[in-house]
Design a protein around this motif. Structure first.
Motif, PDB file in Angstrom:
ATOM      1  N   ASP A   1       0.871  -1.171   0.000  1.00  0.00           N
ATOM      2  CA  ASP A   1       0.000   0.000   0.000  1.00  0.00           C
ATOM      3  C   ASP A   1       0.912   1.226   0.000  1.00  0.00           C
ATOM      4  O   ASP A   1       1.565   1.532   1.003  1.00  0.00           O
ATOM      5  CB  ASP A   1      -0.894  -0.017   1.240  1.00  0.00           C
TER       6      ASP A   1
ATOM      7  N   LYS B   1       0.247   4.358  -0.131  1.00  0.00           N
ATOM      8  CA  LYS B   1      -0.204   5.511   0.656  1.00  0.00           C
ATOM      9  C   LYS B   1       0.049   5.268   2.140  1.00  0.00           C
ATOM     10  O   LYS B   1       0.558   6.135   2.845  1.00  0.00           O
ATOM     11  CB  LYS B   1      -1.683   5.779   0.387  1.00  0.00           C
ATOM     12  N   ALA B   2      -0.293   4.066   2.605  1.00  0.00           N
ATOM     13  CA  ALA B   2      -0.037   3.722   4.009  1.00  0.00           C
ATOM     14  C   ALA B   2       1.415   3.342   4.238  1.00  0.00           C
ATOM     15  O   ALA B   2       1.857   3.228   5.377  1.00  0.00           O
ATOM     16  CB  ALA B   2      -0.951   2.570   4.433  1.00  0.00           C
TER      17      ALA B   2
END
Length: 716
Positions: free
Chosen positions: A610, A612-613
């Motif tokens: 992920d 973004k995370a």
């Protein structure tokens, strides 16, 4: 540089075609609309799409592996007919299986296990019968042996981890990591395999530590090593008709204590050999030579490279249109400032070679194979050129003498194009430009860096009006005339370069997330990168939305270019189901889609990050058939098209998977199998199913190179 093990050597060679990145407006492409706008000619893969200097094409199309304008089929195959099929069961069966799929191979997905027993050595662990009936036991889930019980193991496509089921044994304080702990463990795993008919099967399997494998009470395979070999073992043994007992006795102690396996049973031969059936295979075209260089598509043409050559083909039927040999100092031997008489002879031999190239093209196009008489003449001229090179540039000639260690056959680099010309970067440190009809435009020869393990595998990129190649240095040539714009030092890796967005500026990104200005090659913001000195990197970086770049070494490194250079390290899984950390690490380059980066390891394990995370969200073992027989497992880089992800192994299989951490595999396509060629003694290069190249998606077709053969996949 310390020599790598043999299997890593072959892996790195595969990189020459499978991990070659191309200059690309990657960040923008990542966020464009996908297949719903397939009629938009600006979408890679769309009908009418043409590259430009600002949106060049090369390996994996524009370098991202994304083809939002393409609409290829999700299903295709070349497969053996009359396969008897196999079936598995974890517990002792009470009758024949309800259904047997007529497939040539299966992953061993049903296992039960029991243990652990604590031991003090591998010999103690494997020689001692911890089960009193270990050669005759026919267990089912829940059956007991003393204070222990057989339990279902968690299996992903033939792979499971003993330490997840039975725990790890920690080392003592201060004990070095290469030593086994004072106490280790032994456990058993069992499965049952059903064969409709008796006969020989082939088992492809990996195990990180010592083990013994029994079939119907007979020892059929064992492993005595403490260290992962990086290559699946292959054992052939008989199965009786009906159910057969497999018992794995396994010794280990840490998180790499793992097993994976798949089994194949060939159908009977007919009078003419094996029978095949196919679907959505439009054509199979012979190529001038074997290589892992990937094709590129420009209009109605396909371009690809081989062992110091480049060729143009018709996209419609794969027919050879032209062929050119790449030569150092091509017709300009005086630039070497060597013997003047030898230079004149060298230039004449260059002309003779190119005259033979035209004869070769005509003969190959007419017959589909290399004309023997022309080949003999080309070999003779090539030897003359080699002898003359010693006189005009003895230093280069000396370096080239040992330059092809493990480079056969022809680990060529992928070309690129701006829509008007084809640009080639040769391992000879020669940059060359041709028009789309094969007419030479310019050629530039620079200092050859000398021999290195596997040669130099990085493919060229087009960026900022320059054609950029890499060996131990990076050279930038002006697109117009091939003159040298700049050169700069480079950290060595087999991974290639891409173009990434840093604020409002485009920069050159090489592996380990090291960034250079495209204006002069200087380090961007003085960045020293995130280089891991313990690892020779193979996978190429990718650029994604938000001015980010992602690179894979022994960890996943995400770089934010908005405010200078910031590196975020995301630890890679220490355990992959197929074995050890680095041995099962990535060579294939990642692909990005909608907030997630997909990273495929050599053993067929899929890591999903992920972005973004900034964390790993999935570690999934795919149903691949990694052969590694002289190759390097799953090294073809994944792609995105028609809203789906495409993952490839080295055995000609493609898994079509939905995006997202919980996406499902919707199709598993095969192009035959390499084991057939191994059993029959044929050359794997010419057998469907043996490749590490990455395909290119164009309109409704897929073009995929298998050594000396190009396959075109599409609906008829």
């Amino acid at each position: 540089m310390t020599a790598a093990p043999h299997w890593i050597c072959l892996a790195a060679i595969a990189l020459a075609a499978s991990n070659l990145a191309m200059a690309t407006e990657a960040g923008k492409n990542a966020v464009r609309a996908d297949a719903s706008k397939a009629d938009d000619k600006s979408q890679p893969g769309a009908p009418g799409y043409m590259p430009t200097p600002e949106h060049a094409v090369g390996w994996r199309g524009d370098g991202t592996g994304r083809y939002p304008g393409a609409t290829p089929p999700k299903e295709w195959y070349i497969r053996l007919k009359n396969c008897p099929g196999l079936a598995t069961s974890a517990s002792k069966p009470k009758g024949p299986p309800a259904k047997i799929e007529p497939v040539i191979d299966i992953a061993l997905n049903d296992w039960i296990g029991i243990g652990p027993w604590t031991v003090t050595s591998k010999k103690d662990g494997l020689d001692t019968a911890h089960l009193t009936d270990e050669l005759t036991v026919e267990p089912s889930e829940g059956d007991k042996a003393g204070d222990k019980a057989w339990k279902k193991l968690s299996v992903q496509n033939g792979g499971f981890n003993f330490s997840e089921a039975f725990g790890e044994t920690p080392r003592e304080k201060g004990q070095p990591p290469w030593e086994a702990p004072k106490q280790q463990k032994v456990a058993y795993a069992a499965t049952y395999v059903f064969a409709p008919t008796e006969g020989i099967v082939a088992l492809y399997w990996t195990h990180n530590d010592g083990c013994r494998l029994y079939c119907n009470g007979q020892l059929v395979a064992e492993r005595n090593g403490d260290t992962y070999t990086g290559k699946p073992m292959i054992n052939r043994f008989p199965l009786k008709q009906g159910w057969n007992r497999l018992l794995l006795k396994s010794w280990g102690y840490d998180g790499t204590w793992a097993f994976s396996g798949w089994m194949q049973k060939l159908p009977p031969k007919s009078g003419a050999g094996y029978e095949y059936e196919s679907k959505n295979i439009l054509y199979k075209a012979a190529l001038p030579g074997e290589s892992k260089s990937n094709p590129i598509v420009v209009g109605d043409r396909i371009f690809l490279c081989g062992d110091h050559w480049v060729a143009g083909l018709s996209k419609r039927d794969g027919k050879l249109l032209w062929f050119r040999t790449i030569l150092a100092y091509d017709g300009k031997a005086e630039e070497a400032k060597g013997d003047a008489g030898a230079a004149a002879k060298y230039n004449a031999s260059c002309k003779e070679m190119h005259d033979l190239d035209q004869q070769y093209s005509a003969g190959f196009a007419a017959s589909g194979k290399a004309p023997a008489d022309v080949e003999a003449k080309r070999k003779k001229v090539s030897e003359e050129l080699g002898a003359l090179l010693k006189q005009i540039d003895p230093e280069r000639a000396k370096k080239l003498q040992g330059a092809w260690e493990q480079n056969e056959p022809g680990w060529a680099l992928t070309p690129c194009s701006d829509g008007k010309f084809v640009y080639v970067w040769s391992q000879l440190a020669v940059a060359a430009c041709f028009d789309l009809d094969g007419k030479p435009v310019w050629s530039s020869t620079v200092d050859y860096a000398g021999n290195t393990h596997h040669g130099f595998a990085a493919s060229p990129v087009i960026a900022d009006g320059k054609f950029i190649g890499k060996q131990a240095q990076i050279w930038a040539f002006n697109l117009k005339d091939g003159s040298l714009a700049w050169k700069t030092g480079s950290g060595f890796s087999w991974g290639s370069m891409i173009r990434a967005k840093a604020g409002n500026e485009w920069v050159l990104c090489e592996q380990d997330n090291i960034f250079h200005s495209l204006k002069d090659g200087s380090l961007y913001h003085g960045d020293k990168g995130a280089k891991d000195p313990k690892t020779n990197t193979c996978s190429s970086p990718i650029a994604i939305e938000g001015n980010l770049a992602l690179s894979v070494t022994s960890a996943v490194v995400l770089t934010d270019l908005n405010s200078g250079v910031q590196h975020t390290t995301i630890p890679a899984p220490a355990v992959a189901y197929c074995g050890g950390h680095y041995a099962d690490g990535p060579i294939a380059s990642p692909v990005y889609h909608d907030g997630y980066a997909y990273i495929l390891t050599m053993g067929g394990t899929l890591w999903i990050v992920d972005t973004k995370a900034k964390k790993l969200v999935s570690n999934e073992h795919l149903d691949t058939r990694t052969n590694w027989g002289g190759r390097a497992g799953s090294t073809s880089s994944p792609c995105f098209a028609t809203g789906m992800l495409y993952f490839f192994d080295d055995s000609g299989n493609t898994l079509v998977r939905e995006p997202g951490p919980k996406g499902k595999v919707v199709a598993r396509n095969t192009l035959s199998t390499p084991i057939v060629s191994q059993w029959d003694g044929r050359n794997n290069w010419d057998t469907p199913g043996a490749t590490n190249s990455t395909p290119v998606f164009d309109e409704s077709r897929i073009y995929w190179r298998f050594g000396g053969t190009l396959y075109c996949v599409g609906e008829k």
